[in-house]
Design a protein around this motif. Structure first.
Motif, PDB file in Angstrom:
ATOM      1  N   ARG A  46       0.761  -1.122   0.013  1.00 35.23           N
ATOM      2  CA  ARG A  46       0.097  -0.117   0.206  1.00 35.23           C
ATOM      3  C   ARG A  46       0.573   1.287  -0.045  1.00 35.23           C
ATOM      4  N   GLY A  47       2.189   1.225   0.488  1.00 34.19           N
ATOM      5  CA  GLY A  47       3.172   2.183   0.292  1.00 34.19           C
ATOM      6  C   GLY A  47       2.997   2.988  -0.963  1.00 34.19           C
ATOM      7  N   LYS A  48       2.731   1.968  -2.223  1.00 39.03           N
ATOM      8  CA  LYS A  48       2.932   2.413  -3.530  1.00 39.03           C
ATOM      9  C   LYS A  48       1.816   3.628  -3.941  1.00 39.03           C
ATOM     10  N   PHE A  49       0.612   3.614  -3.091  1.00 40.13           N
ATOM     11  CA  PHE A  49      -0.320   4.703  -3.486  1.00 40.13           C
ATOM     12  C   PHE A  49       0.571   6.056  -3.074  1.00 40.13           C
ATOM     13  N   LYS A  50       1.708   5.931  -2.556  1.00 43.40           N
ATOM     14  CA  LYS A  50       2.265   7.503  -2.487  1.00 43.40           C
ATOM     15  C   LYS A  50       2.539   7.921  -3.862  1.00 43.40           C
ATOM     16  N   ILE A  51       3.227   7.151  -4.750  1.00 41.47           N
ATOM     17  CA  ILE A  51       3.195   7.588  -6.254  1.00 41.47           C
ATOM     18  C   ILE A  51       2.015   8.155  -6.679  1.00 41.47           C
ATOM     19  N   GLY A  52       0.810   7.355  -6.480  1.00 41.67           N
ATOM     20  CA  GLY A  52      -0.293   7.977  -7.084  1.00 41.67           C
ATOM     21  C   GLY A  52      -0.911   9.185  -6.387  1.00 41.67           C
ATOM     22  N   GLN A  53      -0.486   9.520  -5.301  1.00 43.94           N
ATOM     23  CA  GLN A  53      -0.771  10.573  -4.517  1.00 43.94           C
ATOM     24  C   GLN A  53      -0.277  11.701  -5.057  1.00 43.94           C
ATOM     25  N   ILE A  54       1.296  11.644  -5.787  1.00 51.95           N
ATOM     26  CA  ILE A  54       2.087  12.947  -6.596  1.00 51.95           C
ATOM     27  C   ILE A  54       0.764  13.407  -7.574  1.00 51.95           C
ATOM     28  N   PHE A  55       0.319  12.565  -8.355  1.00 50.61           N
ATOM     29  CA  PHE A  55      -0.572  12.828  -9.389  1.00 50.61           C
ATOM     30  C   PHE A  55      -1.893  13.249  -8.950  1.00 50.61           C
ATOM     31  N   SER A  56      -2.461  12.612  -7.919  1.00 52.59           N
ATOM     32  CA  SER A  56      -3.826  13.057  -7.510  1.00 52.59           C
ATOM     33  C   SER A  56      -3.865  14.290  -6.936  1.00 52.59           C
ATOM     34  N   SER A  57      -3.024  14.613  -6.013  1.00 49.05           N
ATOM     35  CA  SER A  57      -2.787  15.953  -5.389  1.00 49.05           C
ATOM     36  C   SER A  57      -2.541  17.065  -6.363  1.00 49.05           C
ATOM     37  N   SER A  58      -1.513  16.607  -7.537  1.00 48.09           N
ATOM     38  CA  SER A  58      -1.315  17.875  -8.449  1.00 48.09           C
ATOM     39  C   SER A  58      -2.772  18.053  -9.217  1.00 48.09           C
ATOM     40  N   LEU A  59      -3.446  17.083  -9.538  1.00 48.63           N
ATOM     41  CA  LEU A  59      -4.601  17.214 -10.351  1.00 48.63           C
ATOM     42  C   LEU A  59      -5.452  18.180  -9.398  1.00 48.63           C
ATOM     43  N   LEU A  60      -5.504  18.023  -8.139  1.00 50.51           N
ATOM     44  CA  LEU A  60      -6.522  18.511  -7.207  1.00 50.51           C
ATOM     45  C   LEU A  60      -5.911  20.195  -7.276  1.00 50.51           C
ATOM     46  N   ALA A  61      -4.649  20.321  -7.092  1.00 50.79           N
ATOM     47  CA  ALA A  61      -4.335  21.703  -7.269  1.00 50.79           C
ATOM     48  C   ALA A  61      -4.668  22.522  -8.401  1.00 50.79           C
ATOM     49  N   LEU A  62      -4.413  21.767  -9.493  1.00 56.22           N
ATOM     50  CA  LEU A  62      -4.832  22.237 -10.671  1.00 56.22           C
ATOM     51  C   LEU A  62      -6.275  22.871 -10.719  1.00 56.22           C
ATOM     52  N   SER A  63      -7.158  22.044 -10.348  1.00 59.31           N
ATOM     53  CA  SER A  63      -8.746  22.180 -10.369  1.00 59.31           C
ATOM     54  C   SER A  63      -9.110  23.276  -9.372  1.00 59.31           C
ATOM     55  N   HIS A  64      -8.035  23.569  -8.403  1.00 57.15           N
ATOM     56  CA  HIS A  64      -8.412  24.532  -7.246  1.00 57.15           C
ATOM     57  C   HIS A  64      -7.962  25.727  -8.202  1.00 57.15           C
ATOM     58  N   GLY A  65      -6.832  25.845  -8.707  1.00 53.31           N
ATOM     59  CA  GLY A  65      -6.474  27.149  -9.415  1.00 53.31           C
ATOM     60  C   GLY A  65      -7.245  27.454 -10.711  1.00 53.31           C
ATOM     61  N   THR A  66      -8.099  26.520 -11.415  1.00 53.44           N
ATOM     62  CA  THR A  66      -9.014  26.841 -12.296  1.00 53.44           C
ATOM     63  C   THR A  66     -10.039  27.388 -11.563  1.00 53.44           C
ATOM     64  N   ASN A  67     -10.659  26.945 -10.533  1.00 53.69           N
ATOM     65  CA  ASN A  67     -11.884  27.420  -9.647  1.00 53.69           C
ATOM     66  C   ASN A  67     -11.624  28.547  -8.923  1.00 53.69           C
ATOM     67  N   ASP A  68     -10.873  28.570  -8.172  1.00 53.29           N
ATOM     68  CA  ASP A  68     -10.496  29.670  -7.159  1.00 53.29           C
ATOM     69  C   ASP A  68     -10.023  31.171  -7.870  1.00 53.29           C
ATOM     70  N   ALA A  69      -8.975  31.007  -8.607  1.00 54.96           N
ATOM     71  CA  ALA A  69      -8.065  32.369  -9.350  1.00 54.96           C
ATOM     72  C   ALA A  69      -9.310  33.091  -9.970  1.00 54.96           C
ATOM     73  N   GLN A  70     -10.353  32.475 -10.405  1.00 51.92           N
ATOM     74  CA  GLN A  70     -11.425  33.115 -11.209  1.00 51.92           C
ATOM     75  C   GLN A  70     -12.466  33.885 -10.435  1.00 51.92           C
ATOM     76  N   LYS A  71     -12.465  33.753  -9.012  1.00 52.11           N
ATOM     77  CA  LYS A  71     -13.205  34.483  -8.154  1.00 52.11           C
ATOM     78  C   LYS A  71     -12.463  36.052  -8.193  1.00 52.11           C
ATOM     79  N   THR A  72     -11.166  36.203  -7.996  1.00 55.52           N
ATOM     80  CA  THR A  72     -10.390  37.492  -8.103  1.00 55.52           C
ATOM     81  C   THR A  72     -10.546  38.009  -9.610  1.00 55.52           C
ATOM     82  N   MET A  73     -10.467  37.457 -10.603  1.00 52.96           N
ATOM     83  CA  MET A  73     -10.583  37.754 -11.675  1.00 52.96           C
ATOM     84  C   MET A  73     -12.076  38.451 -12.107  1.00 52.96           C
TER      85      MET A  73
END
Lengths: 412, 98
Positions: free
Chosen positions: A182-209
């Motif tokens: 199950r320690g191998k899920f750490k590799i998956g976490q790098i991608f899944s958390s990056s995806l989450l950060a990307l969707s956050h940028g897409t969503n939240d930066a637009q409020k200020t724009m």
């Protein structure tokens, strides 16, 4: 009020709000990979900052609809066009609430703080008819109630599924010397958390724009139908990225280890669930709070793994923070709007000074009990223990078996 | 007040399905790659069964990871880039949502 004064002032304050939004929400994507040791804290916030920066450039679809539906801007039905002063007051409320919740390490919603500030400021400046309260229930309160539940359910089921599939009986593990891996899920976490950060940028930066564009439109500097200016996108993207890089370590600490003990498979399931919920809701036009979704996912992942503990008292504190966010930021936004509405430019200056003093005070108080990247990363011992130690349930089962065996021997 | 319960239900079901499917595929990959690693010592000694087990497990593990990434990427791309009203209307019609 002179647009030469109010417009630059609101832009600066909007970018500061964007900055606070960034550091307040770093935890949404990066608390779990940091907690499981999948990424080092500094690496995690750097990745999150880059992803937020990229995400901000991906879409400007909702940037012009920040207050659409919630505020009544139709003069024929008692409403009026939103003025830069009101936006300034709303931002004051949202920033103060963001800073205060950061101080207490509470993951609260920046979007709800902004909505609360807008509602409070609009009511004080233009009366109750300026707010569509039914839309507030429909667009803010109902999604706020369901967001953590949906994400929590998805995360609990995803965690359970991952544990069932990777599960191996104690006998098989002893006999073959095979691990669960199950320690191998750490590799998956790098991608899944990056995806989450990307969707956050897409969503939240637009409020200020959206806010900056709204101010430019209301000052007559751009037309209502004009696309979002490139410098507005760039400035908003940079502000949220810098804020994210600064790292809201207090909230990362709460989300990473305060709510539940997180292991790699849980972290992966939580991030995938958060990403799926945020993306599907934004597609269907629900303004879900990314913070509430991420918190719900972390709790769900704690429920989904047998033997994991969910710290319900901390979850209760966070839920209370969510309940208070809208009214608290509305009160601050309203008070700020009252000063501007009554004293004009003097009120605006007083507002600005109060905001600066409050922000300075909060940073001073936070310095007494500093939480940095060193406080959120698990130690090597903790990482090793997380995989080597048995869960409380396993310990109980083993103790029961040993007792039974001892009893059997005694009978013989 | 017009609360779109159908859409909320759609958000919930899409989130649950995507999260469970992606996690399940990734977990399957993890299980298979662990099986492959476990078979390595035997394969190095030339045991045919272990060699076959290692290769098959590894191939299917990478396939699982790939499909899991593909499901997530399709979901992300579909949502980010299908702001087209026609696509939304088609999806809405499929699920019986106005």
């Amino acid at each position: 009020m002179d647009p030469l004064i109010i417009v630059p002032l609101v832009i600066v304050v909007a970018l500061f709000f964007d900055f606070t939004n960034g550091f307040h929400d770093t935890a949404n994507a990066m608390a779990t990979p940091i907690a499981t040791g999948a990424m080092k804290p500094k690496t995690a916030v750097t990745v999150a900052a880059i992803m937020n920066l990229l995400g901000a450039f991906l879409s400007t679809q909702v940037s012009l609809t920040i207050s659409k539906g919630i505020l009544n801007d139709d003069p024929s039905s008692g409403g009026s066009l939103i003025q830069p002063e009101i936006i300034f007051a709303a931002l004051t409320g949202a920033i103060l609430w963001n800073l205060l919740t950061w101080l207490f390490g509470l993951p609260s919603s920046s979007s709800h703080a902004l909505f609360g500030g807008l509602i409070g400021a609009a009511v004080v400046a233009m009366g109750f008819s300026s707010v569509h309260f039914d839309k507030v229930v429909e667009k803010v309160l109902i999604p706020a109630l369901f967001a953590p539940l949906i994400a929590g359910l998805a995360s609990a089921l995803a965690t359970l599924t991952a544990y069932i599939i990777t599960g191996r009986s104690e006998g098989a593990r002893k006999k073959n010397g095979i691990a669960t891996g199950r320690g191998k899920f750490k590799i998956g976490q790098i991608f899944s958390s990056s995806l989450l950060a990307l969707s956050h940028g897409t969503n939240d930066a637009q409020k200020t724009m959206g806010i900056i564009t709204l101010v430019l439109v209301s000052a007559g500097l751009v037309t209502k139908d004009a696309p979002v200016q490139f410098w507005v996108i760039l400035a908003s993207a940079l502000a949220i990225a810098i804020g994210t890089y600064t790292g809201g370590w207090r909230i990362i600490k709460t989300m990473g280890s305060g709510l539940s003990e997180i292991r790699p498979a849980q972290g992966f399931a939580a991030e995938i669930s958060s990403g799926a919920t945020i993306l599907s809701s934004s597609f269907l036009g629900f303004a879900l709070s990314t913070t509430q979704v991420a918190s719900g996912s972390v709790i769900g992942s704690g429920i989904g793994r047998r033997g994991a503990q969910v710290r319900w008292n901390k979850a209760g504190q966070i839920a209370l923070g969510w309940l208070v966010t809208l009214p608290a930021s509305a009160i601050v936004g309203g008070a700020s709007a009252y000063l501007v509405h009554t004293f004009g430019i003097t009120g605006l200056i007083i507002d600005g000074i109060i905001l600066l003093l409050a922000a300075y005070g909060i940073f001073r108080v936070s310095a007494r009990n500093k939480v940095s990247s060193r406080h959120v990363a698990p130690s090597e011992v903790e990482v090793a223990a997380a995989t080597a130690l048995r869960s409380p349930r396993q310990v109980r089962t083993e103790a029961a078996k040993a007792a039974k065996a001892a009893k059997g021997k005694g009978k013989k | 007040m017009d609360i779109k319960w159908n859409q909320l239900l759609l958000v919930a079901s899409a989130s649950v399905v995507v999260a469970v499917v992606v996690s399940a595929l990734f977990a399957l990959g993890v299980r298979l790659i662990t099986n492959a690693q476990h078979a390595v010592p035997g394969a190095r000694k030339g045991k045919a069964a272990d060699m076959r087990k290692e290769i098959l497990s590894r191939v299917f593990a990478y396939l699982s990871f790939l499909v899991s990434a593909a499901v997530l990427s399709l979901f992300l791309l579909g949502i980010l880039f299908s702001n087209d009203k026609g696509v939304k209307a088609a999806i809405g019609a499929f699920f019986g949502i106005q």
